[in-house]
Design a protein around this motif. Structure first.
Motif, short mmCIF file in Angstrom:
data_model
loop_
_atom_site.label_atom_id
_atom_site.label_comp_id
_atom_site.label_asym_id
_atom_site.label_seq_id
_atom_site.Cartn_x
_atom_site.Cartn_y
_atom_site.Cartn_z
N THR A 60 8.74 -2.88 9.69
CA THR A 60 7.31 -2.15 9.35
C THR A 60 6.78 -2.85 8.13
O THR A 60 5.74 -2.85 8.15
N PRO A 61 7.68 -3.05 6.88
CA PRO A 61 6.85 -3.70 5.82
C PRO A 61 6.12 -5.00 6.10
O PRO A 61 4.95 -5.04 5.74
N LYS A 62 6.59 -5.86 7.01
CA LYS A 62 6.01 -6.92 7.17
C LYS A 62 4.68 -6.78 8.30
O LYS A 62 3.65 -7.29 7.69
N ILE A 63 4.79 -5.98 9.24
CA ILE A 63 3.59 -5.46 9.85
C ILE A 63 2.55 -4.82 9.11
O ILE A 63 1.44 -5.52 9.13
N ALA A 64 2.82 -3.91 8.16
CA ALA A 64 1.83 -3.41 7.26
C ALA A 64 1.25 -4.47 6.22
O ALA A 64 0.15 -4.29 5.92
N ARG A 65 1.88 -5.43 5.85
CA ARG A 65 1.26 -6.51 4.98
C ARG A 65 0.31 -7.30 5.52
O ARG A 65 -0.63 -7.55 4.98
N ASP A 66 0.34 -7.27 6.97
CA ASP A 66 -0.31 -8.23 7.85
C ASP A 66 -1.77 -7.34 7.68
O ASP A 66 -2.62 -8.07 8.09
N TYR A 67 -1.95 -6.26 7.92
CA TYR A 67 -2.84 -5.44 7.93
C TYR A 67 -3.45 -4.83 6.37
O TYR A 67 -4.15 -3.71 6.41
N ARG A 68 -3.20 -5.76 5.15
CA ARG A 68 -3.50 -5.24 4.09
C ARG A 68 -4.86 -5.10 3.78
O ARG A 68 -5.60 -4.24 2.87
N ARG A 69 -5.67 -5.78 4.25
CA ARG A 69 -7.06 -5.68 4.28
C ARG A 69 -8.16 -4.55 4.94
O ARG A 69 -8.95 -4.47 4.62
N HIS A 70 -7.15 -3.96 5.65
CA HIS A 70 -7.64 -2.69 6.18
C HIS A 70 -7.17 -1.65 5.32
O HIS A 70 -6.12 -1.39 4.92
N PRO A 71 -8.29 -0.41 4.85
CA PRO A 71 -7.66 0.46 3.97
C PRO A 71 -6.49 1.28 4.43
O PRO A 71 -5.72 1.57 3.63
N LEU A 72 -6.31 1.57 5.61
CA LEU A 72 -5.04 2.47 6.14
C LEU A 72 -3.90 1.60 6.11
O LEU A 72 -2.96 1.99 5.71
N GLY A 73 -3.89 0.17 6.60
CA GLY A 73 -3.03 -0.70 6.45
C GLY A 73 -2.58 -0.93 4.93
O GLY A 73 -1.31 -0.89 4.54
N GLU A 74 -3.46 -0.88 3.76
CA GLU A 74 -3.09 -0.83 2.45
C GLU A 74 -2.42 0.28 2.05
O GLU A 74 -1.39 0.25 1.15
N TYR A 75 -2.82 1.39 2.54
CA TYR A 75 -2.29 2.60 2.19
C TYR A 75 -0.93 2.89 2.45
O TYR A 75 -0.27 3.22 1.92
N LEU A 76 -0.55 2.26 3.87
CA LEU A 76 0.75 2.65 4.50
C LEU A 76 1.64 1.38 3.87
O LEU A 76 2.76 1.65 3.86
N TYR A 77 1.08 0.44 3.43
CA TYR A 77 1.91 -0.63 3.04
C TYR A 77 2.45 -0.29 1.56
O TYR A 77 3.67 -0.76 0.99
N ALA A 78 1.69 0.44 0.56
CA ALA A 78 2.01 0.88 -0.55
C ALA A 78 3.44 1.07 -0.88
O ALA A 78 4.13 0.74 -1.64
N PRO A 79 3.86 2.26 0.06
CA PRO A 79 5.35 2.56 -0.22
C PRO A 79 6.19 1.74 0.61
O PRO A 79 7.57 1.56 0.12
#
Length: 227
Positions: A60-79
């Motif tokens: 999950t962290p790796k997938i969320a990191r790939d979407y950091r340019r999207h606001p929702l991806g950056e939000y979920l990647y923070a924790p």
């Protein structure tokens, strides 16, 4: 009338109105571009991250990191980028990231609010100045004569600034309300996705804690028997 004639007959207040309309138009175009990119990819970002969290947490962290340019991806990647945080720290990271991303989404709102408030006032000011200029040349002896025809034309032209101010304000207000509605909807998406991700993490945390307790208990029991 063409554009040059409108600007000339509308009076001096038409230039500030033109400046406000350019600011509002540029903000509206930028926000439309921003929200179109957010909404088009939001479903994909949410589904991939949440499916990974439910099936394979380690990915999950790796997938969320790939979407950091999207606001929702950056939000979920923070924790998720934290190293095995406790549930309270996980929740705090979600709240902090939500505040940052939601504030970013409201960029341009203050400018549109200012345009909505100032444009009608500038239009009214232009009309008042036009009326003052037109009526200042009227004398009581001229009432009812052909000399007042120019005054009537001047009054009608002075209303151009009011109409222009209302057009700018109404257009800005319409898009401002649309952007506000999108922001409130995004806030609900953030709250729902954050709660779901936190629930999955808490269940995983509790399962790991339950697995640790028996191991410690067996170790203490064996030490007691040896003694």
């Amino acid at each position: 009338m063409n554009f040059a004639e409108i600007m000339e007959k509308g009076g001096a207040s038409m230039w500030p109105l033109l400046f406000l309309s350019i600011l509002a138009l540029s903000t509206i175009i930028e926000r439309i571009w921003f929200w179109s990119r957010v909404l088009l990819k939001q479903g994909q970002v949410l589904n991939r991250i949440m499916d990974s969290a439910a099936r394979s947490w380690e990915m999950t962290p790796k997938i969320a990191r790939d979407y950091r340019r999207h606001p929702l991806g950056e939000y979920l990647y923070a924790p998720l980028k934290l190293n095995n945080p406790d549930p309270d720290l996980f929740h705090l990271a979600l709240e902090t990231a939500a505040d940052d991303q939601l504030n970013t989404m409201r960029r341009g709102d203050k400018l549109l609010e200012a345009v909505v408030a100032l444009a009608p006032l500038l239009g009214l000011l232009g009309t008042v100045l036009g009326l003052i200029k037109s009526l200042s040349n009227i004398q009581l002896s001229d009432l009812g004569t052909s000399s007042t025809a120019g005054v009537t034309l001047g009054i009608s032209e002075s209303l151009i600034s009011t109409a222009a101010g209302l057009i700018v304000a109404i257009s800005s207000l319409a898009f401002y309300r649309i952007f506000q509605a999108l922001w409130f909807n995004e806030m609900r998406v953030f709250r729902k996705s954050g709660s779901d991700l936190e629930l999955i993490y808490r269940q995983r945390w509790m399962a790991l804690e339950d697995n640790r307790i028996p191991m410690n208990s067996n170790l203490e029991t064996s030490e007691t028997v040896d003694n």
